[in-house]
Scaffold this motif. Structure first.
Motif, PDB file in Angstrom:
ATOM      1  N   ILE A 294       0.845  -1.185   0.000  1.00  0.00           N
ATOM      2  CA  ILE A 294       0.000   0.000   0.000  1.00  0.00           C
ATOM      3  C   ILE A 294       0.881   1.236   0.000  1.00  0.00           C
ATOM      4  CG2 ILE A 294      -2.020  -1.071   1.082  1.00  0.00           C
ATOM      5  CD1 ILE A 294      -1.076  -0.021   3.769  1.00  0.00           C
ATOM      6  N   ALA A 295       0.317   2.331  -0.496  1.00  0.00           N
ATOM      7  CA  ALA A 295       1.049   3.598  -0.546  1.00  0.00           C
ATOM      8  C   ALA A 295       0.275   4.626   0.272  1.00  0.00           C
ATOM      9  CB  ALA A 295       1.198   4.073  -1.984  1.00  0.00           C
ATOM     10  N   PHE A 296       1.003   5.481   0.975  1.00  0.00           N
ATOM     11  CA  PHE A 296       0.405   6.561   1.746  1.00  0.00           C
ATOM     12  C   PHE A 296       0.697   7.873   1.023  1.00  0.00           C
ATOM     13  CE2 PHE A 296       1.379   3.171   4.688  1.00  0.00           C
ATOM     14  CZ  PHE A 296       0.231   3.074   5.459  1.00  0.00           C
ATOM     15  N   LEU A 297      -0.329   8.677   0.818  1.00  0.00           N
ATOM     16  CA  LEU A 297      -0.169   9.978   0.202  1.00  0.00           C
ATOM     17  C   LEU A 297      -0.661  11.029   1.197  1.00  0.00           C
ATOM     18  CD1 LEU A 297      -1.459   7.890  -2.167  1.00  0.00           C
ATOM     19  CD2 LEU A 297      -0.578   9.773  -3.503  1.00  0.00           C
ATOM     20  N   ILE A 298       0.071  12.114   1.353  1.00  0.00           N
ATOM     21  CA  ILE A 298      -0.305  13.181   2.277  1.00  0.00           C
ATOM     22  C   ILE A 298      -0.422  14.467   1.478  1.00  0.00           C
ATOM     23  CG2 ILE A 298       0.327  14.444   4.369  1.00  0.00           C
ATOM     24  CD1 ILE A 298       2.017  11.986   5.150  1.00  0.00           C
ATOM     25  N   ASP A 299      -1.576  15.162   1.620  1.00  0.00           N
ATOM     26  CA  ASP A 299      -1.759  16.410   0.877  1.00  0.00           C
ATOM     27  C   ASP A 299      -1.347  17.611   1.729  1.00  0.00           C
ATOM     28  OD1 ASP A 299      -3.879  16.979   2.605  1.00  0.00           O
ATOM     29  OD2 ASP A 299      -5.431  16.580   1.109  1.00  0.00           O
ATOM     30  N   GLU A 300      -1.556  18.812   1.183  1.00  0.00           N
ATOM     31  CA  GLU A 300      -1.123  20.049   1.856  1.00  0.00           C
ATOM     32  C   GLU A 300      -1.832  20.270   3.189  1.00  0.00           C
ATOM     33  OE1 GLU A 300      -2.505  20.102  -1.323  1.00  0.00           O
ATOM     34  OE2 GLU A 300      -0.588  19.984  -2.366  1.00  0.00           O
ATOM     35  N   GLN A 301      -3.027  19.739   3.341  1.00  0.00           N
ATOM     36  CA  GLN A 301      -3.775  19.881   4.601  1.00  0.00           C
ATOM     37  C   GLN A 301      -3.455  18.750   5.582  1.00  0.00           C
ATOM     38  OE1 GLN A 301      -5.628  20.290   1.533  1.00  0.00           O
ATOM     39  NE2 GLN A 301      -5.140  22.462   1.742  1.00  0.00           N
ATOM     40  N   HIS A 302      -2.422  17.981   5.286  1.00  0.00           N
ATOM     41  CA  HIS A 302      -1.972  16.852   6.108  1.00  0.00           C
ATOM     42  C   HIS A 302      -3.004  15.730   6.202  1.00  0.00           C
ATOM     43  CE1 HIS A 302       0.976  19.818   8.136  1.00  0.00           C
ATOM     44  NE2 HIS A 302       1.407  19.413   6.964  1.00  0.00           N
ATOM     45  N   ARG A 303      -3.869  15.638   5.188  1.00  0.00           N
ATOM     46  CA  ARG A 303      -4.777  14.504   5.100  1.00  0.00           C
ATOM     47  C   ARG A 303      -4.000  13.346   4.495  1.00  0.00           C
ATOM     48  NH1 ARG A 303      -9.405  18.114   2.436  1.00  0.00           N
ATOM     49  NH2 ARG A 303      -7.613  18.390   1.070  1.00  0.00           N
ATOM     50  N   VAL A 304      -4.235  12.171   5.026  1.00  0.00           N
ATOM     51  CA  VAL A 304      -3.522  10.983   4.554  1.00  0.00           C
ATOM     52  C   VAL A 304      -4.483  10.109   3.764  1.00  0.00           C
ATOM     53  CG1 VAL A 304      -2.236   8.923   5.245  1.00  0.00           C
ATOM     54  CG2 VAL A 304      -2.010  11.051   6.573  1.00  0.00           C
ATOM     55  N   TYR A 305      -4.014   9.687   2.595  1.00  0.00           N
ATOM     56  CA  TYR A 305      -4.769   8.789   1.741  1.00  0.00           C
ATOM     57  C   TYR A 305      -3.976   7.493   1.615  1.00  0.00           C
ATOM     58  CZ  TYR A 305      -7.076  13.144   0.482  1.00  0.00           C
ATOM     59  OH  TYR A 305      -7.748  14.334   0.524  1.00  0.00           O
ATOM     60  N   VAL A 306      -4.690   6.387   1.578  1.00  0.00           N
ATOM     61  CA  VAL A 306      -4.049   5.083   1.407  1.00  0.00           C
ATOM     62  C   VAL A 306      -4.583   4.483   0.117  1.00  0.00           C
ATOM     63  CG1 VAL A 306      -3.698   2.790   2.401  1.00  0.00           C
ATOM     64  CG2 VAL A 306      -3.945   4.765   3.902  1.00  0.00           C
ATOM     65  N   GLN A 307      -3.672   3.970  -0.689  1.00  0.00           N
ATOM     66  CA  GLN A 307      -4.090   3.318  -1.922  1.00  0.00           C
ATOM     67  C   GLN A 307      -3.215   2.101  -2.170  1.00  0.00           C
ATOM     68  OE1 GLN A 307      -3.515   6.555  -4.707  1.00  0.00           O
ATOM     69  NE2 GLN A 307      -1.628   5.651  -5.477  1.00  0.00           N
ATOM     70  N   LYS A 308      -3.702   1.239  -3.032  1.00  0.00           N
ATOM     71  CA  LYS A 308      -2.923   0.076  -3.429  1.00  0.00           C
ATOM     72  C   LYS A 308      -1.698   0.582  -4.184  1.00  0.00           C
ATOM     73  CE  LYS A 308      -3.426  -4.279  -5.913  1.00  0.00           C
ATOM     74  NZ  LYS A 308      -4.388  -5.154  -6.618  1.00  0.00           N
ATOM     75  N   ALA A 309      -0.525   0.093  -3.820  1.00  0.00           N
ATOM     76  CA  ALA A 309       0.711   0.541  -4.454  1.00  0.00           C
ATOM     77  C   ALA A 309       0.823  -0.031  -5.853  1.00  0.00           C
ATOM     78  CB  ALA A 309       1.918   0.143  -3.617  1.00  0.00           C
ATOM     79  N   GLU A 310       1.321   0.781  -6.752  1.00  0.00           N
ATOM     80  CA  GLU A 310       1.596   0.321  -8.105  1.00  0.00           C
ATOM     81  C   GLU A 310       2.843  -0.547  -8.063  1.00  0.00           C
ATOM     82  OE1 GLU A 310      -0.287   0.952 -10.822  1.00  0.00           O
ATOM     83  OE2 GLU A 310      -1.682   1.991  -9.495  1.00  0.00           O
ATOM     84  N   ILE A 311       2.811  -1.642  -8.771  1.00  0.00           N
ATOM     85  CA  ILE A 311       3.970  -2.528  -8.809  1.00  0.00           C
ATOM     86  C   ILE A 311       4.947  -1.992  -9.832  1.00  0.00           C
ATOM     87  CG2 ILE A 311       4.779  -4.854  -9.319  1.00  0.00           C
ATOM     88  CD1 ILE A 311       2.040  -5.874  -8.420  1.00  0.00           C
TER      89      ILE A 311
END
Length: 111
Positions: free
Chosen positions: A35-52
């Motif tokens: 899984i990949a964690f993405l954080i935006d400018e408002q410090h919200r964290v998104y989790v998504q399936k990581a690209e292989i």
């Protein structure tokens, strides 16, 4: 924004957490998945399936090349028949067991 799913998880002293089963299912990942964690400018964290990403590993590549050369040079030592006694023992130990490799893993899985 309304959430489709909200789950909570505790972070251990080692910085580890368990991804809840419902989240794993929603992402389409299972044991060993990434899984990949993405954080935006408002410090919200998104989790998504990581690209292989297929990346070459020079050490592994050289080792595999060595194995291929060695197997070609010494075929009599490279591929050996599986000992019947070991096969018989494995069959005896697993007698009566059934495994569904397509079955979902029940409960939470720590990664």
């Amino acid at each position: 924004m309304g959430a489709l799913l909200k789950e909570e998880s505790t972070i251990t002293a080692k910085g580890q957490t368990t991804v809840p089963k419902s989240v794993r299912q929603a992402l389409g990942v299972d044991y060993g998945g990434r899984i990949a964690f993405l954080i935006d400018e408002q410090h919200r964290v998104y989790v998504q399936k990581a690209e292989i990403e297929e990346t070459a590993d020079p050490v592994i590549d050289r080792f595999l090349e060595f194995l291929a050369r060695n197997m070609a040079k010494h075929p009599e030592k490279s591929v050996l028949p599986f000992p019947q006694s070991l096969l018989d023992r494995a069959v005896a130990l697993t007698a009566g067991m059934t495994v569904d490799l397509d079955a979902e893993i029940e409960g939470d899985v720590s990664i």
